[in-house]
Scaffold this active site. Structure first.
Site, PDB file in Angstrom:
ATOM      1  N   LYS A  35       6.324  58.086  55.879  1.00 54.24           N
ATOM      2  CA  LYS A  35       5.166  58.835  56.359  1.00 54.24           C
ATOM      3  C   LYS A  35       3.901  57.995  56.453  1.00 54.24           C
ATOM      4  O   LYS A  35       3.025  58.274  57.294  1.00 54.24           O
ATOM      5  CB  LYS A  35       4.911  60.040  55.460  1.00 54.24           C
ATOM      6  CG  LYS A  35       5.901  61.178  55.626  1.00 54.24           C
ATOM      7  CD  LYS A  35       5.656  61.938  56.924  1.00 54.24           C
ATOM      8  CE  LYS A  35       6.440  63.233  56.975  1.00 54.24           C
ATOM      9  NZ  LYS A  35       6.155  63.998  58.207  1.00 54.24           N
TER      10      LYS A  35
ATOM     11  N   SER B 234      14.753  58.449  54.331  1.00 51.65           N
ATOM     12  CA  SER B 234      13.352  58.659  54.691  1.00 51.65           C
ATOM     13  C   SER B 234      12.373  58.604  53.539  1.00 51.65           C
ATOM     14  O   SER B 234      11.185  58.326  53.746  1.00 51.65           O
ATOM     15  CB  SER B 234      13.199  60.009  55.409  1.00 51.65           C
ATOM     16  OG  SER B 234      13.729  61.057  54.611  1.00 51.65           O
TER      17      SER B 234
END
Length: 322
Positions: A55, A306
């Site tokens: 992110k 992720s």
């Protein structure tokens, strides 16, 4: 205001912006996991990224694009944790103030890490993602904050796409990618990257069964949320994909795989045991999808891990159960 869809030049610009700022995370391998999947798996370890997830790539790319006038009133975002961490790190890097709307039941370690980076957290009375976005809208109206959307933004999508770009640079002959998805930023970014480096590779999103907003959206033809969102993978609980993300996914994704929470937790244990890296449940969803779906068999598959922001109790529990 209507935003244009990001394209390959936007991803390349993001690479230049992020060069020397974010980590180039390693690609990991395991013969044991290959055997389990019946495929050759290449794991992009974004849990080793700054702030523990991909992110920060999109958040920094977005925040660096803002003018002084846009930075002046302060920034605001909404997140269950990883987008908040990325935005908090990026805001601190450029000297901007940041407010983050988070659910009350967010992972305590994520709440503490966001606060430690200097962001102000708004969480009282916020139970789910819908309420979080409603709180964000009210705060923007009251204070004039500049929005840093956690996934539905061209700069955020392009920044996220640099993770898949790096994977494809290192393993250029991938035939498929398995990408955890919720709001769709990482999946949309991966689609941009494959169009540039591996146009024949098929890109699949992977969602929890209890948070299948993208599946429902593709069936309906417009972003559509399920009546209830519930999954152990807190990082994959955005109610529906962003408008920009949905359009890119609708046009270019090969499909979406849904997996039960039990499969996600099993995959999490396998990754920790055999790759020797920590992942959170959301970060393990890609492997869960690769293990569950026949479309990945006998292929060279890139798996996006992720994020790694999870509590020690969760790690203990999955290892004991596994």
């Amino acid at each position: 205001m209507t935003m244009d869809l990001p394209d390959l030049p936007d991803l390349l610009a993001a690479r230049r912006t992020l060069a020397g700022v974010v980590a180039r995370t390693p690609v990991l391998r395991s013969d044991i996991l290959d055997e389990r999947a019946g495929a050759r798996l290449f794991f992009k370890a974004e849990g080793l990224q700054l702030t523990g997830s991909f992110k920060v790539r999109g958040a920094y790319n977005k925040i660096r694009s803002l003018s002084a006038a846009e930075l002046a009133p302060g920034l605001i975002t909404v997140s269950a944790g990883n987008a908040a961490l990325g935005a908090a790190w990026a805001a601190r890097a450029v000297g901007a103030r940041l407010v983050v709307v988070m659910p009350e039941n967010a992972v305590p370690e994520k709440l503490a890490a966001v606060a430690a980076l200097g962001a102000r957290i708004e969480k009282d009375g916020v139970i789910n993602a819908t309420q979080a976005f409603e709180r964000l809208a009210r705060l923007r109206e009251e204070h004039g904050y500049t929005l840093v959307h956690p996934f539905d933004d061209p700069f955020v999508i392009a920044g996220a796409g640099t993770a898949a770009w790096e994977l494809l640079e290192e393993v250029p002959d991938l035939e498929a990618l398995a990408v955890p998805t919720s709001g769709g930023g990482l999946l949309a970014g991966a689609l941009l990257a494959t169009r540039g480096l591996a146009p024949r590779a098929e890109v699949y999103g992977v969602q929890p069964e209890g948070a299948d907003g993208l599946v429902r959206s593709l069936a309906a033809g417009v972003p559509t949320a399920p009546e209830r969102v519930h999954s152990v993978a807190d990082g994959l609980t955005a109610p529906k994909p962003g408008v920009l993300n949905f359009e890119l996914i609708r046009r270019h994704a090969a499909g979406v795989v849904t997996v039960p929470d039990a499969a996600i937790l099993d995959a999490m244990a396998l990754i920790i045991r055999h790759l020797r890296v920590i992942v959170e449940p959301a970060g393990a969803a890609g492997l869960a999808g690769a293990l569950a779906d026949e479309r990945f068999r006998d292929r060279r598959v890139g798996v996006l891990l992720s994020g790694s922001n999870t509590g020690t109790e969760r790690v203990r529990d999955v290892l004991v159960a596994g």
